[in-house]
Structure formats: C-alpha cells, structure tokens
Design an enzyme around this catalytic site. Structure first.
Site, PDB file in Angstrom:
ATOM      1  N   ASN A   1      -6.600  -4.731   7.245  1.00  0.00           N
ATOM      2  CA  ASN A   1      -5.306  -4.349   7.818  1.00  0.00           C
ATOM      3  C   ASN A   1      -4.172  -5.273   7.398  1.00  0.00           C
ATOM      4  OD1 ASN A   1      -5.819  -6.602   9.431  1.00  0.00           O
ATOM      5  ND2 ASN A   1      -6.556  -5.370  11.141  1.00  0.00           N
TER       6      ASN A   1
ATOM      7  N   ARG B   1      -2.077 -13.830  17.143  1.00  0.00           N
ATOM      8  CA  ARG B   1      -2.889 -13.897  18.348  1.00  0.00           C
ATOM      9  C   ARG B   1      -2.035 -14.379  19.506  1.00  0.00           C
ATOM     10  NH1 ARG B   1      -5.529 -10.959  16.084  1.00  0.00           N
ATOM     11  NH2 ARG B   1      -7.752 -11.006  15.588  1.00  0.00           N
TER      12      ARG B   1
ATOM     13  N   GLN C   1      -6.966  -9.550  26.214  1.00  0.00           N
ATOM     14  CA  GLN C   1      -6.762  -8.157  25.844  1.00  0.00           C
ATOM     15  C   GLN C   1      -7.934  -7.325  26.345  1.00  0.00           C
ATOM     16  OE1 GLN C   1      -3.965  -8.651  21.870  1.00  0.00           O
ATOM     17  NE2 GLN C   1      -5.959  -7.729  21.635  1.00  0.00           N
TER      18      GLN C   1
ATOM     19  N   HIS D   1      -1.479  -3.954  21.227  1.00  0.00           N
ATOM     20  CA  HIS D   1      -2.002  -4.502  19.969  1.00  0.00           C
ATOM     21  C   HIS D   1      -2.430  -3.368  19.028  1.00  0.00           C
ATOM     22  CE1 HIS D   1      -4.860  -7.664  17.949  1.00  0.00           C
ATOM     23  NE2 HIS D   1      -3.955  -7.172  17.138  1.00  0.00           N
TER      24      HIS D   1
END
Length: 343
Positions: A108, A244, A272, A291
């Site tokens: 990604n 992060r 998360q 996210h």
C-alpha cells in the site's frame, strides 16, 4: 495447520479484507487439511492462542500479539500482517520465541503516499471549514480564506524516509516545495534522485511548514511527538500522520489543535478501532479519518497476493521473500524495526 485470521465483518460493502471475503483464503485452502478460523474481534484470539500455527491480521484491525500471548502461543510459527506495519506484534518476544513475523511490503505504498499529499492539501487549504459551511447552510468566505494557504514554496519535512516517505516526496515535488527529511538511516541516493535535504530531527520540527510522519512505530518512536516536540513546531504548522497513532502523544495533539497552534490530520489511531469517546473524535479543524489510507481496492489486491504467497511458502517449506520478513531466525531483520534495543 490452524490459521486464525482477524478481519472486520462486512457491512454490506464488498472488499477483500472482510471476514466474508477473507482475502480468498477459504478458496485457497479448500481441499487441504488446514483449518481456517475467521474472527472479527481481537479478544477472540485468546480462544485459539494455544494451538494456532499462523495468525493473520491487518494494521487496520490488528491482532495484538503481546508478549503474554507469545508465551501462550505454543504452536505459533508465523504472524502475517495483511498490509504494512507489524507494530501490533511484540517483535522482540517473537524473535526470542522463534516466531517469524512478516508483512506484505510495498502493498500500500502508493495508497498511503497519495493520502499524505491529500491530507497536506486539505489542511493547508482549510477545506474542512469550507465543507462545514456547505453542510450547515453558511457562506462566510473570510472565515475560510483567512486560514487557507497555498502549498507552493512551503517547506515540507518528512520524518521517516523509507519507501512511502520517498514516494510522498516525489509526488509533492510537483508543487514546487522545499523538501527535507529525517531518518535514522540516511538515504543519500534518494537525496540526489528526488532533490531532498537531510536535516536533524530538531531542525525538521522547527523549520517545516508541514511535517509528515512516515516512520514505523518502534520503541524509539513511540510518543516521539509529545508536548515538548510539538511546542517547537512553527505556529500554524500542519502535522500529517498516516503512519501510526502511537507515534504522537494523544493529549498533546488535543491541546495543540484546540489552542490553534497546529493543524493535525491523518488516519491512524491508538488503539484501533478507536473508542467512541476518543478525544480526537471531537477535535475541530483536523483531517482525521478512520484508518483507510492503505485500504484502496488496488492495495487490497496486492495484500491478497502477498498473504497467499507467504502461506504457500509455509506449506511448501520454501523461504518467504526477504523483503517481507520482519523477524526471522530469532532476530529482527528488517532495518525499519531495528531499535537501539534489538540491533
């Protein structure tokens, strides 16, 4: 072999990283003697911790493989991150136990680099205020324009200059900005290729109009952007974090944004999923999202390919490609995750 995979439940939208689709793993494992267990909550890991051989989760919905869980995972051979970023695994404990940790490196990169550019533009141009006025039926141009700035000629500082940091710099270069970076490992080839200057961390913080965090979360970077560091940033500077959430101090961000000192945006939180009462949810003038920067359709396809490739390696007893390896043979082998403690 027992494979436990943590993916979110589908809410009616089709994507590869859901329990229902599960990266195509059910079809991949059909006809084998391997068992696939699909879960949707990190707490469910404890029901399988003692006999699972492989655990798969994504940074978007991580399975936190803590030191305590590593000790209980008697059969665990491989922890796969379906994406990039294996900080949800205690990599020192995994190394000591001989567990291989791997991620789909590069899957990604493009998606997150594009998100960094988007966040930078949204925050500089005061987009959220303009959009808020549309939704609420207002038309106050001075209120928007007084805090809207061009990207042209701004000094952009990138903290963490790996693949994503470099891609971000390459894409920002077209805006005629001044680029600088800080990283524990100097990238002289990239400096020449992209046209970016290496500076100390202190210089990066104090002189940048925009600071983009693109560092992995390690013992050295956890809470690195605390109140003291943020107070050294330029007035009205933009801080973008698609790396992060735990790299920044949660409360320091709240105070700095509410005081109007900085603008903050990104898509990463800690923990998360973020709880409903997370203080960032009520912040004004931020570019925060859930996210999703690395969850584009294209990125998920690359993640699927990488995860299946690694499982194939395990089944056939062939080596996982080096670029995917974070921990192997009882040591942290990936440069980005090496700290003063585990070098």
């Amino acid at each position: 072999m027992k494979i436990v995979a943590l993916f979110p439940a589908s809410t009616g939208y089709s994507q590869l990283l859901t329990k229902e689709t599960s990266l195509g793993l059910e079809d991949f494992l059909k006809g084998t003697e391997d068992e696939l267990v699909l879960i949707t909550d990190d707490k469910e890991i404890d029901q399988h911790i003692e006999d699972m051989d492989v655990v798969i989760s994504s940074p978007f919905l991580p399975a936190y493989i803590t030191k305590d869980r590593v000790e209980k995972a008697k059969n665990l051979k491989l922890a796969i991150t379906a994406g990039i970023g294996s900080d949800h695994v205690d990599i020192e404990a995994a190394a000591e136990k001989g567990i291989t940790v791997a991620e789909v490196t590069g899957s990604n990169n493009e998606s997150v680099a594009e998100q960094n550019v988007m966040e930078t533009l949204l925050l500089l141009r005061n987009y959220e205020e303009g959009h808020r006025q549309v939704e609420e039926g207002e038309w106050d141009l001075p209120r928007v324009g007084s805090s809207a700035n061009e990207l042209l000629n701004k000094k952009i500082g990138i903290f963490g200059f790996g693949r994503i940091g470099q891609l971000t710099a390459e894409r920002l270069k077209a805006f005629n900005v001044e680029l600088q970076y800080n990283d524990p490992f100097r990238k002289k080839d990239a400096e020449e290729r992209i046209g970016v200057e290496y500076v100390t961390f202190g210089e990066l913080i104090k002189s940048s109009d925009v600071v983009i965090i693109q560092s992995p979360l390690t013992a050295d970077t956890e809470n690195k952007f605390d109140q003291e560091i943020i107070s050294q940033m330029k007035e009205n500077a933009v801080l973008v974090n698609c790396a992060r959430g735990a790299i920044v101090d949660k409360n320091a961000i709240v105070h700095a944004v509410n005081d109007g000192r900085i603008r903050y945006g990104g898509d990463v939180w800690y923990p998360q999923p973020a709880p409903v009462d997370h203080p960032w949810r009520s912040l004004k003038q931020t570019g925060l999202t859930v996210h999703y920067s690395g969850m584009t359709v294209e990125a998920q396809e690359r993640i699927q390919k990488g995860v299946i490739e690694m499982l194939t390696n395990l089944m056939e007893n062939t080596p996982i490609r080096d670029e995917y390896i974070i921990v192997d043979k009882n040591k942290v082998s990936h440069q980005s995750y090496q700290t003063n403690k585990n070098k």
